[in-house]
Design an enzyme around this catalytic site. Structure first.
Site, PDB file in Angstrom:
ATOM      1  N   HIS A  49      57.518  72.054   4.966  1.00 13.43           N
ATOM      2  CA  HIS A  49      57.844  73.321   5.627  1.00 13.43           C
ATOM      3  C   HIS A  49      58.873  73.089   6.710  1.00 13.43           C
ATOM      4  O   HIS A  49      58.756  72.148   7.501  1.00 13.43           O
ATOM      5  CB  HIS A  49      56.601  73.962   6.249  1.00 13.43           C
ATOM      6  CG  HIS A  49      56.899  75.263   6.929  1.00 13.43           C
ATOM      7  ND1 HIS A  49      56.982  76.454   6.236  1.00 13.43           N
ATOM      8  CD2 HIS A  49      57.186  75.556   8.220  1.00 13.43           C
ATOM      9  CE1 HIS A  49      57.293  77.416   7.086  1.00 13.43           C
ATOM     10  NE2 HIS A  49      57.419  76.907   8.290  1.00 13.43           N
ATOM     11  N   ASP A  94      47.711  86.546   9.115  1.00 13.09           N
ATOM     12  CA  ASP A  94      49.018  86.075   9.550  1.00 13.09           C
ATOM     13  C   ASP A  94      50.121  87.004   9.072  1.00 13.09           C
ATOM     14  O   ASP A  94      51.078  87.270   9.801  1.00 13.09           O
ATOM     15  CB  ASP A  94      49.278  84.660   9.039  1.00 13.09           C
ATOM     16  CG  ASP A  94      50.670  84.195   9.397  1.00 13.09           C
ATOM     17  OD1 ASP A  94      50.924  84.003  10.606  1.00 13.09           O
ATOM     18  OD2 ASP A  94      51.514  84.062   8.492  1.00 13.09           O
ATOM     19  N   ARG A  98      54.817  90.499  15.458  1.00 13.00           N
ATOM     20  CA  ARG A  98      55.525  89.595  16.364  1.00 13.00           C
ATOM     21  C   ARG A  98      57.022  89.788  16.264  1.00 13.00           C
ATOM     22  O   ARG A  98      57.741  89.734  17.262  1.00 13.00           O
ATOM     23  CB  ARG A  98      55.155  88.143  16.045  1.00 13.00           C
ATOM     24  CG  ARG A  98      53.743  87.769  16.451  1.00 13.00           C
ATOM     25  CD  ARG A  98      53.347  86.429  15.861  1.00 13.00           C
ATOM     26  NE  ARG A  98      54.319  85.396  16.213  1.00 13.00           N
ATOM     27  CZ  ARG A  98      54.646  84.387  15.413  1.00 13.00           C
ATOM     28  NH1 ARG A  98      54.091  84.267  14.211  1.00 13.00           N
ATOM     29  NH2 ARG A  98      55.515  83.486  15.807  1.00 13.00           N
ATOM     30  N   SER A 155      50.616  80.323  12.830  1.00 11.37           N
ATOM     31  CA  SER A 155      51.163  81.064  11.695  1.00 11.37           C
ATOM     32  C   SER A 155      51.525  80.124  10.551  1.00 11.37           C
ATOM     33  O   SER A 155      51.123  80.319   9.400  1.00 11.37           O
ATOM     34  CB  SER A 155      52.396  81.853  12.141  1.00 11.37           C
ATOM     35  OG  SER A 155      53.036  82.469  11.041  1.00 11.37           O
ATOM     36  N   LYS A 180      48.885  79.282   6.863  1.00  8.14           N
ATOM     37  CA  LYS A 180      49.363  79.450   5.486  1.00  8.14           C
ATOM     38  C   LYS A 180      49.363  78.126   4.733  1.00  8.14           C
ATOM     39  O   LYS A 180      48.998  78.062   3.558  1.00  8.14           O
ATOM     40  CB  LYS A 180      50.775  80.050   5.482  1.00  8.14           C
ATOM     41  CG  LYS A 180      50.837  81.493   5.980  1.00  8.14           C
ATOM     42  CD  LYS A 180      52.172  82.115   5.678  1.00  8.14           C
ATOM     43  CE  LYS A 180      53.309  81.512   6.479  1.00  8.14           C
ATOM     44  NZ  LYS A 180      53.315  81.935   7.879  1.00  8.14           N
TER      45      LYS A 180
END
Length: 427
Positions: free
Chosen positions: A83, A164, A171, A186, A190
């Protein structure tokens, strides 16, 4: 029973929320008992007051448990995911996923779409005719176990960390994106729900990243590594520089072309360097230490995986990619050395050209973006093209060119080179 007004007051006043309060507020928000205005107020209180390590861990777990968790352990594969916290020109996932699959690991990657100046992996892949982002869990498993593929990049289902999904949308429109506790929880909620066997994080730092200071990036990376470790998800992180764009393109189809160049054994040196560095981290996390990913780029096997991966999700790897109908050139205004090419400026230019979106759901232009003809350290002459702007709507050129020119600085001497990879964070 906890009440949302009291919880907002407690966080606003700097108190630590209890585990029971966090569990309740996430569940209540997911099911509509806590409304958007109240959750926005709590997010702002968290932005100002922060969270303790215990609060972040409990918040992450509550968001993970707000939906279902995927489980690939029954497939008999060594799965690993990556990620990135987002940057400009960050097309690394595109060559990385098939490369790691070509080395023997399976890559189940749930990605997102871009918003603002940072590009989204799904937007890039959706510029390939026929390619689809929405897959069922069964389809994901079939692609991962296919010996000719082994990698999938797709959208997260609505039932994966739904708290989320709802909170992120708030947000983004309430100025609370740049909060380390909220960013960390967040991302990790996930990724934990996604069910991969290991995770490698690419935490960006610099003008084009959410974290502009090294201390902030280091804190974010360390918290996420700890959250993964706590959840039995082996996690490591690389902190990488995002002061200038990665590669020479920022935009959807433009970045796909550049990713294919890397898979073909070429491409910009910085994109190749980061792709290989992250590949080695992912392979180590998957327990594979007898394969050199650089060799898989050279021998064409990574390209074969790319073609199979695109086809497995309905795309045509031989299709002609979209091209914007209008272009405009931005030229150097003096002789000298390109001393600065600000990533944020390039990202804003690509966004204004139509490569990004101003709000969720907005359609992006697949051919829009910025193509760079010079990078920091290059000698340029007055009038020499530095970048080409691409868009289908020429009325966007003025604002995009103004944004880009604001990030270009030409000087007499080149700046000292700085390493792309800043630090490695481990448990």
């Amino acid at each position: 029973m906890p009440d949302i007004i009291g919880i907002i007051h407690r966080k606003r006043d700097g108190h630590e929320l209890s585990g029971a309060e966090i569990d309740w507020v996430i569940e209540a928000f997911t099911h509509g008992v806590v409304d958007d205005a109240q959750m926005s107020a709590l997010a702002m209180a968290i932005w100002f007051r922060g969270m303790s390590r215990a609060e972040i861990a409990r918040w992450t777990t509550a968001m993970t448990d707000s939906g279902r968790r995927l489980d690939f352990t029954g497939l008999g594969l060594r799965t690993v995911d990556k990620h990135s916290t987002g940057g400009v020109g960050d097309k690394i996932t595109l060559p990385l996923a098939p490369l790691v699959a070509a080395c023997g690991a399976a890559v189940p990657q749930l990605s997102g779409r871009g918003l603002g100046h940072t590009g989204g992996t799904l937007d890039k892949l959706e510029s390939i005719p026929g390619w689809r982002a929405d897959l069922t869990t069964t389809e994901m498993a079939e692609i991962l176990t296919d010996p000719d593929v082994g990698a999938v990049v797709c959208a997260a289902g609505a039932d994966l960390a739904p708290a989320d999904r709802k909170l992120y949308a708030l947000r983004d429109v309430t100025g609370t994106v740049e909060s380390i506790p909220l960013i960390a929880s967040s991302i990790m909620s996930k990724k934990i729900a996604e069910g991969a066997g290991a995770l490698v994080l690419d935490v960006k730092v610099g003008t084009g990243a959410f974290m502009t200071e090294l201390g902030e990036a280091r804190e974010l990376a360390r918290i996420m590594v700890e959250l993964g470790t706590d959840a039995d998800l082996p996690t490591t992180a690389l902190i990488t520089r995002m002061d200038t764009p990665l590669g020479r393109t920022a935009g959807n189809a433009l970045e796909v072309r550049e990713a294919v160049e890397v898979l073909a054994g070429g491409g910009p040196a910085d994109v190749v360097e980061l792709t290989l560095a992250l590949a080695r981290e992912m392979l180590a996390a998957a327990g594979i230490d007898d394969v050199d990913p650089a060799e898989r780029l050279r021998d064409g096997s990574a390209m074969d995986r790319w073609r199979s991966m695109i086809a497995a999700q309905g795309g045509d790897p031989d299709a002609v990619l979209p091209v914007a109908s209008h272009t405009e050139t931005v030229c150097a205004d003096a002789d000298g050395v390109l001393a600065e090419l600000d990533a944020l400026a390039v990202g804003k230019a690509a966004w204004r050209l139509g490569a990004g979106r101003e709000h969720q759901g907005q359609v992006v232009q697949p051919g829009a973006g910025v193509e760079l003809h010079a990078v920091v350290g290059d000698t340029v002459r007055q009038g020499q093209p530095v970048a080409t702007l691409h868009t289908d709507t020429p009325g966007r050129f003025h604002a995009a060119a103004a944004a880009l020119r604001g990030g270009i600085r030409i000087a007499d001497t080149a700046p000292a080179p700085r390493p792309l990879i800043v630090e490695r964070i481990t448990p």
